[in-house]
Design an enzyme around this catalytic site. Sequence first.
Site, PDB file in Angstrom:
ATOM      1  N   ASP A   1     -13.823  -0.087  -3.777  1.00 42.40           N
ATOM      2  CA  ASP A   1     -13.321  -0.909  -2.787  1.00 42.40           C
ATOM      3  C   ASP A   1     -13.644  -0.544  -1.359  1.00 42.40           C
ATOM      4  OD1 ASP A   1     -11.831  -2.676  -4.375  1.00 42.40           O
ATOM      5  OD2 ASP A   1      -9.972  -1.204  -4.576  1.00 42.40           O
TER       6      ASP A   1
ATOM      7  N   LYS B   1      -4.684   0.397 -11.211  1.00 43.61           N
ATOM      8  CA  LYS B   1      -5.680   1.252 -10.730  1.00 43.61           C
ATOM      9  C   LYS B   1      -5.206   2.797 -10.576  1.00 43.61           C
ATOM     10  CE  LYS B   1      -7.576  -2.308  -7.729  1.00 43.61           C
ATOM     11  NZ  LYS B   1      -7.952  -2.605  -6.175  1.00 43.61           N
TER      12      LYS B   1
END
Length: 288
Positions: A110, A74
């Site tokens: 997220d 990520k």
Amino acid sequence: MSTHAISGQTRVVGIFGDPITHTRSPAMQNAAFRVRHLPYVYVPFLVRPADLSKAVHSIRALNLVGVNVTVPHKERIVRYLDALSAEANLCGAVNTVVNCDGTLFGDNTDGRGFLLSLQERCLSPRRREVVVIGAGGAARALLASLIRAGSARVTILNRTQAKAQVLARTYRSLGKTRIEALPLDTLRDPALLQNAALVVNCTPVGLHGEQFLPLAYAATPRGCLFYDLLYRPELTSFLRHARAAQRPILDGRRMLLHQGALAFSLWTRTPAPLDAMAQALKRTLRNQ
Ligand code: ATR
């Protein structure tokens, strides 16, 4: 496995990670493509860290619609992308890549997924106090979203306090939110928790059934939400203790759902079929 028929029209979306076999996203996304009658298929790609840059090039070379990105890529993927959303930039991590005619755009859904899951529980973190346990990638995404949402104060507690301090310093200048870093054992201190509207576990502690850290659950206000980003068939010890103290609880499934639904909309420019995705997620978690 049942997916709609693959044809010459089929477009491919994927997820890059290492390991990748545990991912629940293919079940959720393929269910959504089926419900929306979209000729898309979502597949897992095991991408070793040494191969990340080649894998990113392959998004263009293979004309993928985009990908999700999971552990451990990520943060490192950021350097290989062409543009970032404000949110991805703020948390220095990407969980969704969209291929716009060869230009790779990185976003991070997220934090928005987290806020939507709170909204479903009628909890707005605006002007509220939040305790965040952990200082890894998940904590960073949350912190960015809490600042954007206008939280009054966020306290970060982490095993390695220096990491929490770096995070606090980095994010302090970005908004009006007061951000503090404290040692992990401050969780025992009732003064830390007496005004908390939300306590979030962003560590893997409890994933394998282990006991959570000592925490003064009963010192929180009665409505304080205990939120564990983990999800497993049984409650984690963090949530079990909170429930025993008669506090509201939430695990990571709704955030997983919402971050996926937001990614679906980025790729397809279509509203996500949230119920179908939730059902698919429930089925796949039941089989874990
Ligand atoms: P992610 O990127 O998914 O958030 P991560 O970067 O591995 O995951 O972060 C995990 C967080 O959980 C870290 O803050 C880690 O603390 P350290 O910074 O001290 O490593 C924390 N963590 C992991 N195992 C832990 C444990 N057994 N007790 C307390 N904290 C733990």
